[in-house]
Design an enzyme around this catalytic site. Sequence first.
Site, PDB file in Angstrom:
ATOM      1  N   LYS A 118      58.003  36.057  38.005  1.00 27.80           N
ATOM      2  CA  LYS A 118      59.465  36.149  38.117  1.00 27.80           C
ATOM      3  C   LYS A 118      60.152  34.793  38.303  1.00 27.80           C
ATOM      4  CE  LYS A 118      60.059  40.827  39.838  1.00 27.80           C
ATOM      5  NZ  LYS A 118      60.715  41.658  40.826  1.00 27.80           N
ATOM      6  N   LYS A 144      56.298  33.057  56.216  1.00 26.77           N
ATOM      7  CA  LYS A 144      57.018  33.574  55.053  1.00 26.77           C
ATOM      8  C   LYS A 144      58.379  34.137  55.473  1.00 26.77           C
ATOM      9  CE  LYS A 144      54.585  35.938  51.892  1.00 26.77           C
ATOM     10  NZ  LYS A 144      53.494  36.845  51.461  1.00 26.77           N
ATOM     11  N   THR A 147      57.491  40.867  35.916  1.00 31.74           N
ATOM     12  CA  THR A 147      57.125  41.237  37.282  1.00 31.74           C
ATOM     13  C   THR A 147      56.132  40.223  37.845  1.00 31.74           C
ATOM     14  OG1 THR A 147      56.467  43.056  38.719  1.00 31.74           O
ATOM     15  CG2 THR A 147      55.314  42.925  36.606  1.00 31.74           C
TER      16      THR A 147
HETATM   17  P1  NAP Z   1      54.528  41.310  47.830  1.00 32.57           P
HETATM   18  O1  NAP Z   1      55.351  40.191  47.338  1.00 32.57           O
HETATM   19  O2  NAP Z   1      53.079  41.320  47.613  1.00 32.57           O
HETATM   20  O3  NAP Z   1      54.814  41.473  49.420  1.00 32.57           O
HETATM   21  C1  NAP Z   1      54.065  42.378  50.213  1.00 32.57           C
HETATM   22  C2  NAP Z   1      54.622  42.405  51.637  1.00 32.57           C
HETATM   23  O4  NAP Z   1      53.893  43.401  52.365  1.00 32.57           O
HETATM   24  C3  NAP Z   1      54.432  41.085  52.387  1.00 32.57           C
HETATM   25  O5  NAP Z   1      55.482  40.910  53.284  1.00 32.57           O
HETATM   26  C4  NAP Z   1      53.101  41.336  53.142  1.00 32.57           C
HETATM   27  O6  NAP Z   1      52.987  40.582  54.325  1.00 32.57           O
HETATM   28  C5  NAP Z   1      53.269  42.796  53.514  1.00 32.57           C
HETATM   29  N1  NAP Z   1      51.979  43.441  53.755  1.00 32.57           N
HETATM   30  C6  NAP Z   1      51.105  43.887  52.834  1.00 32.57           C
HETATM   31  N2  NAP Z   1      50.024  44.447  53.440  1.00 32.57           N
HETATM   32  C7  NAP Z   1      50.235  44.334  54.777  1.00 32.57           C
HETATM   33  C8  NAP Z   1      49.503  44.744  55.934  1.00 32.57           C
HETATM   34  N3  NAP Z   1      48.331  45.377  55.827  1.00 32.57           N
HETATM   35  N4  NAP Z   1      50.023  44.490  57.146  1.00 32.57           N
HETATM   36  C9  NAP Z   1      51.214  43.859  57.268  1.00 32.57           C
HETATM   37  N5  NAP Z   1      51.965  43.450  56.215  1.00 32.57           N
HETATM   38  C10 NAP Z   1      51.481  43.696  54.984  1.00 32.57           C
HETATM   39  O7  NAP Z   1      55.045  42.716  47.212  1.00 32.57           O
HETATM   40  P2  NAP Z   1      56.537  43.114  46.749  1.00 32.57           P
HETATM   41  O8  NAP Z   1      56.690  42.868  45.320  1.00 32.57           O
HETATM   42  O9  NAP Z   1      57.496  42.505  47.701  1.00 32.57           O
HETATM   43  O10 NAP Z   1      56.466  44.724  46.906  1.00 32.57           O
HETATM   44  C11 NAP Z   1      56.377  45.320  48.172  1.00 32.57           C
HETATM   45  C12 NAP Z   1      56.417  46.842  48.020  1.00 32.57           C
HETATM   46  O11 NAP Z   1      57.676  47.230  47.470  1.00 32.57           O
HETATM   47  C13 NAP Z   1      55.359  47.413  47.080  1.00 32.57           C
HETATM   48  O12 NAP Z   1      54.891  48.610  47.644  1.00 32.57           O
HETATM   49  C14 NAP Z   1      56.118  47.702  45.792  1.00 32.57           C
HETATM   50  O13 NAP Z   1      55.585  48.794  45.068  1.00 32.57           O
HETATM   51  C15 NAP Z   1      57.488  48.089  46.344  1.00 32.57           C
HETATM   52  N6  NAP Z   1      58.591  47.794  45.390  1.00 32.57           N
HETATM   53  C16 NAP Z   1      59.427  48.825  45.051  1.00 32.57           C
HETATM   54  C17 NAP Z   1      60.466  48.591  44.177  1.00 32.57           C
HETATM   55  C18 NAP Z   1      61.390  49.711  43.766  1.00 32.57           C
HETATM   56  O14 NAP Z   1      62.062  49.585  42.754  1.00 32.57           O
HETATM   57  N7  NAP Z   1      61.479  50.769  44.517  1.00 32.57           N
HETATM   58  C19 NAP Z   1      60.670  47.307  43.652  1.00 32.57           C
HETATM   59  C20 NAP Z   1      59.798  46.277  44.031  1.00 32.57           C
HETATM   60  C21 NAP Z   1      58.762  46.541  44.917  1.00 32.57           C
HETATM   61  P3  NAP Z   1      52.315  39.105  54.310  1.00 32.57           P
HETATM   62  O15 NAP Z   1      53.407  38.171  53.853  1.00 32.57           O
HETATM   63  O16 NAP Z   1      51.884  38.890  55.692  1.00 32.57           O
HETATM   64  O17 NAP Z   1      51.169  39.170  53.327  1.00 32.57           O
END
Ligand code: NAP
Length: 283
Positions: A71, A160, A67
Amino acid sequence: MNIDWNTDIYCLIGNPVDNSLSPKIHNHIFNENNANCIYVSFNVEEKDLKTVINSFKALNIKGFNVTIPHKINVINYLDNLTTEAKIMGAVNTVKNLNGKLVGYNTDGIGFAKSLYEEGIKIKGNRFLVLGAGGASYAICKKLAMEGANTIVILNRTLNKAKNLAETIKSEFKETNVYYDFLTNVSHYIDIDVVVNCTSIGMLPDVNQMPVNPLLFKANTIVYDIIYKPLETKFLLTAKERGLKTVNGISMLVNQALLSQNIWLNNDNILKSYEKIKGFLKNM
Ligand code: NAP
């Protein structure tokens, strides 16, 4: 769980992995299937990644999940990649095949499966994807691979979203791809499925929403990949409006089952879906 000399070891590497549900899910699936296996998790620093992977080979660790933030970099230390992992440019599951490490990616497949299970098709549909992080990357690529008509990527950090949109455009000519700021959501409300891939609304910030779901039309499907909480404010608000909603639990369970199916080569594992979902809902 009976641990003995014959127990196979599987694990998760990432940083941080402290609150990961993976050990609970995987050990539960192993138990359900009477597999003499155990799953643990390790926080791994970037600088130690190569040493850790080599030690997994030496210790004959049978497989592992990867993770954030490893990755992509983990690919440098693997012997082979599946076609899906090559297209995704990232690996979340590794199998040790007689000392050779093979990298797979089940992120996109787990997501696509969760849509199909809900009777939602990808081919020809228009998707609005909120966020441009790791999960969005896998989901957007899978949507394009499966023939989505349109993908609109909205993100707080425009660059991004632009990079992701340009990658998809260059690899998948059939899909219309657009990108914009998250705050410009009102320009993109004529859409079939909205997928929240931001972490907005995740515990502990449960009162936040990425965008207002009341903006969307009555037949829009609203999917939030967050699973903590199970029903985010985004989903609850969409539900109140009468929209069809999907939460993140099925993607999570599908990914875990797909990993175990790869490791143990046992299709029966995929049948544990409802039981594992029930187990997680009661946790
Ligand atoms: P990540 O790579 O850290 O990406 C986070 C995303 O959220 C980015 O686009 C970021 O925007 C945005 N973001 C975060 N805080 C924000 C705010 N206050 N205002 C606006 N945009 C915000 O995380 P990820 O791995 O993609 O995971 C994202 C979510 O999906 C998490 O909650 C994770 O638990 C969930 N998830 C679920 C599964 C599942 O199996 N169901 C699998 C993977 C992930 P910026 O680019 O502007 O920072």
